[in-house]
Structures are given as structure tokens and as C-alpha cells.
Design an enzyme around this catalytic site. Structure first.
Site, mmCIF file in Angstrom:
data_model
loop_
_atom_site.group_PDB
_atom_site.id
_atom_site.type_symbol
_atom_site.label_atom_id
_atom_site.label_comp_id
_atom_site.label_asym_id
_atom_site.label_seq_id
_atom_site.Cartn_x
_atom_site.Cartn_y
_atom_site.Cartn_z
ATOM 1 N N ASP A 1 -64.435 106.339 53.446
ATOM 2 C CA ASP A 1 -63.196 107.006 53.022
ATOM 3 C C ASP A 1 -62.103 105.952 52.821
ATOM 4 O O ASP A 1 -61.705 105.280 53.791
ATOM 5 C CB ASP A 1 -62.791 107.973 54.153
ATOM 6 C CG ASP A 1 -61.899 109.097 53.670
ATOM 7 O OD1 ASP A 1 -61.685 109.220 52.449
ATOM 8 O OD2 ASP A 1 -61.419 109.861 54.532
ATOM 9 N N GLU B 1 -60.140 121.034 50.518
ATOM 10 C CA GLU B 1 -59.748 121.251 51.915
ATOM 11 C C GLU B 1 -58.619 122.274 52.033
ATOM 12 O O GLU B 1 -57.607 122.189 51.323
ATOM 13 C CB GLU B 1 -59.296 119.910 52.544
ATOM 14 C CG GLU B 1 -58.823 120.069 53.991
ATOM 15 C CD GLU B 1 -58.714 118.766 54.762
ATOM 16 O OE1 GLU B 1 -59.125 117.710 54.242
ATOM 17 O OE2 GLU B 1 -58.207 118.817 55.899
HETATM 18 O O1 KIV Z 1 -61.229 111.936 56.686
HETATM 19 C C1 KIV Z 1 -61.985 112.917 56.790
HETATM 20 O O2 KIV Z 1 -62.637 113.128 57.816
HETATM 21 C C2 KIV Z 1 -62.074 113.816 55.655
HETATM 22 C C3 KIV Z 1 -62.878 115.064 55.808
HETATM 23 C C4 KIV Z 1 -62.183 116.012 56.688
HETATM 24 C C5 KIV Z 1 -63.242 115.644 54.512
HETATM 25 O O3 KIV Z 1 -61.507 113.557 54.650
#
Ligand code: KIV
Length: 305
Positions: free
Chosen positions: A97, A196
Site C-alpha cells: 500500500d 470503502e
Molecule cells: O490500509 C489498509 O489496510 C487498507 C484496507 C483497509 C483496504 O487500505
């Protein structure tokens, strides 16, 4: 990592999950299971449970590092966590991410950081948040050869601008914006999109228009898959502010407190370590040791063992 999950999806013979495999799951109506992980043990759990996709989410800032927002976590921390997850994972698709500040500045900066996830941590893909300017970043990263997952609706990196961690898309205007963002990310080449915290009816209206897999978190039952934060679903996180969409499938925090409390009790009562948890030695060696310890030359003469 050999045990099969109750669903039968775990196990060493399971093929690695790929992006085409996710597209096939969507086409065949097979739900996609995604969970976050932040370290080697949580990766092992995800592997053994047979999930399809693991996200090293920037929620690490909150559930692992103790901040009250996702924005303080940086690339170095994310790459360290993603590399640990990689070491515990074989089968699921692994996504890093991109944290706040790692992709907004320029396409080049975004590509550099996406490449760090792939090169240094062995991620298969990256995720970024929002439509708008993120669409161009997504397109650039995809063009550089790295698959990208989009994220619309409640995007925690911009929670302040959105008025807090609130449900999005409650008005037609805001729901249309979510649809525009999702479609723009899809057109930029994203292989999947997280939606989300939007009303289920909004997701349901959106779904027929999106060709790539849509993974929901607080977006209802109609999505192609679901994602939850590892610490939330297992009840490792505590506190009163759990989002409505979190379902706790276990109460691990309480189990951990019980375990540590039992250990503390036994230490204080001098019941731990018991005979099963100590090393033994040959009594003759102990007698020899005692003779040496009693000798006056102990401090001056080095022993020749
Ligand atoms: O950072 C995260 O854990 C997320 C999920 C909740 C989709 O973006």
C-alpha cells in the site's frame, strides 16, 4: 504452511494467485478473500487460512504503530513490513500500500516507490488511494510494468478532507463522484478497486459498470470480494471506535492478555520455569564446576576447557 483451511483453500499444493486468476474469479462469481498483514506471523496465518490476496496496508500506522491516522507511516517502514510478510507468504497475491506522501508529488516519485515494494519486498502489485490526481499516478505506475489496485469511497489518507472516517456516497452527488473515480482508475489500468465505507445500494448501482474486480470494505455483499484489517477481524485491536463494517471473528486480544497474565502469575509464584522447561546437566560436571568456583585462583587463572 501445509495445513489445509477448513474451506479447503489452504495447503502447499495451491497455485499462486495471479491477477488473471482474480479476473477469472470475478467472471465466475467466486468471491475474492483479501486481508491485511504486516509481519511474518500474520502472513503465515493468511497463508494457512487460504486467502487470495494480502495487502500490507498503511493501516499499519494505526493497528501496529499506534497512531490515530494512517498518514504518519512512511515508505521505509512499509517496505520493511512488506518484506517480512513476503517471507511468510507463498500463495496469495501480495500488494504493498503506497503510504501518504509516497506518490502524490510526481509520476517519477510514484514509480520509484512502487518499484521499492517490488524490488525490496517482493510485492506483486501496489495500491494507491483516491481518484483525481491519483489516476495519473496509477497510469504511470501501470505503464512502468507494476500492477495497481485503486481505492475509492472512504480513503483514509484524505480523511481530514472528507470530514473524518465517515461513510461516503450518501448523496447522489458524492456517489457519482465515487463512480467517476472508480471508472477513471479502471481506465488508467488498475486491475482491481477497493471500495470503502459506502452504502451497499451505492455499490450495487456501481458494480455493473465496473469490469475489474471490486473488493469491498464496508460496501455491502454485492462486491466481487471483501477485505478486512487483520487486527480488526481477529479482535487484536481494542477500543470503542471500531467501524460498523468490522466483524470480529475472534477475540485474540483477550486471549493474549490471559496468556501473559497466567505467565506473570506463575513467575511471581516461582512456578515457572518448571521441570519441563529447564535444561539438565551431568551432576559430575556440576560438582566439577563447584570445585572451580570454590578455588581461590578463579579470578586470576584462565581455565583451559
Ligand atoms: O490500509 C489498509 O489496510 C487498507 C484496507 C483497509 C483496504 O487500505
Amino acid at each position: 504452511m501445509t495445513a489445509a483451511s477448513p474451506s479447503g483453500r489452504g495447503g502447499a499444493d495451491r497455485p499462486r494467485v495471479t491477477i488473471p486468476a482474480l479476473a477469472k474469479m470475478k467472471a465466475e462469481g467466486e468471491p475474492i478473500v483479501m486481508v491485511t498483514a504486516y509481519d511474518f506471523p500474520s502472513a503465515h496465518v493468511a497463508e494457512e487460512a487460504g486467502v487470495d490476496v494480502v495487502l500490507v496496508g498503511d493501516t499499519a500506522a494505526m493497528v501496529v504503530l499506534g497512531y490515530d491516522a494512517t498518514t504518519p507511516v512512511g515508505m521505509d517502514e512499509m517496505v520493511t513490513m512488506a518484506a517480512a510478510v513476503r517471507r511468510g507468504l507463498r500463495t496469495p497475491l501480495l500488494i504493498g500500500d503506497l503510504p501518504f506522501g509516497s506518490y502524490e508529488r510526481s509520476n517519477e516519485h510514484a514509480i520509484d516507490n512502487a518499484q521499492r515494494f517490488v524490488r525490496e519486498a517482493g510485492c506483486d502489485a501496489v495500491k494507491l488511494e483516491r481518484g483525481g490526481p491519483s489516476v495519473e499516478r496509477a497510469r504511470a505506475i501501470v505503464s512502468s510494468g507494476i500492477p495497481v489496485m485503486g481505492h475509492v469511497g472512504l480513503t483514509p489518507q484524505s480523511a481530514t478532507a472528507l470530514g473524518g472516517f465517515k461513510t461516503q456516497g450518501r448523496t447522489a452527488e458524492s456517489a457519482v463522484q465515487i463512480a467517476r473515480d472508480a471508472l477513471a482508475l479502471q481506465a488508467a489500468g488498475c486491475f482491481a478497486i477497493v471500495v470503502e465505507a459506502v452504502p451497499a445500494a451505492v455499490t450495487d448501482a456501481l458494480l455493473p459498470r465496473i469490469e475489474v474486480p471490486v473488493i469491498g470494505i464496508g460496501a455491502g455483499l454485492g462486491t466481487d470480494g471483501q477485505v478486512l484489517v487483520f487486527h480488526d477481524l481477529l479482535g487484536i485491536t481494542t477500543g470503542p471506535h471500531s467501524p460498523r463494517f468490522v466483524k470480529r471473528y475472534a477475540e485474540i486480544h483477550d486471549r493474549m492478555v490471559d496468556g501473559v497474565r497466567a505467565y506473570a502469575t506463575e513467575v511471581r509464584a516461582r512456578r515457572f520455569p518448571d521441570a519441563d522447561h529447564v535444561y539438565s546437566a551431568d551432576p559430575a560436571e556440576i560438582d566439577e564446576l563447584k570445585r572451580h568456583l570454590d578455588s581461590e585462583s578463579l579470578a586470576s587463572a584462565p581455565w583451559d576447557w
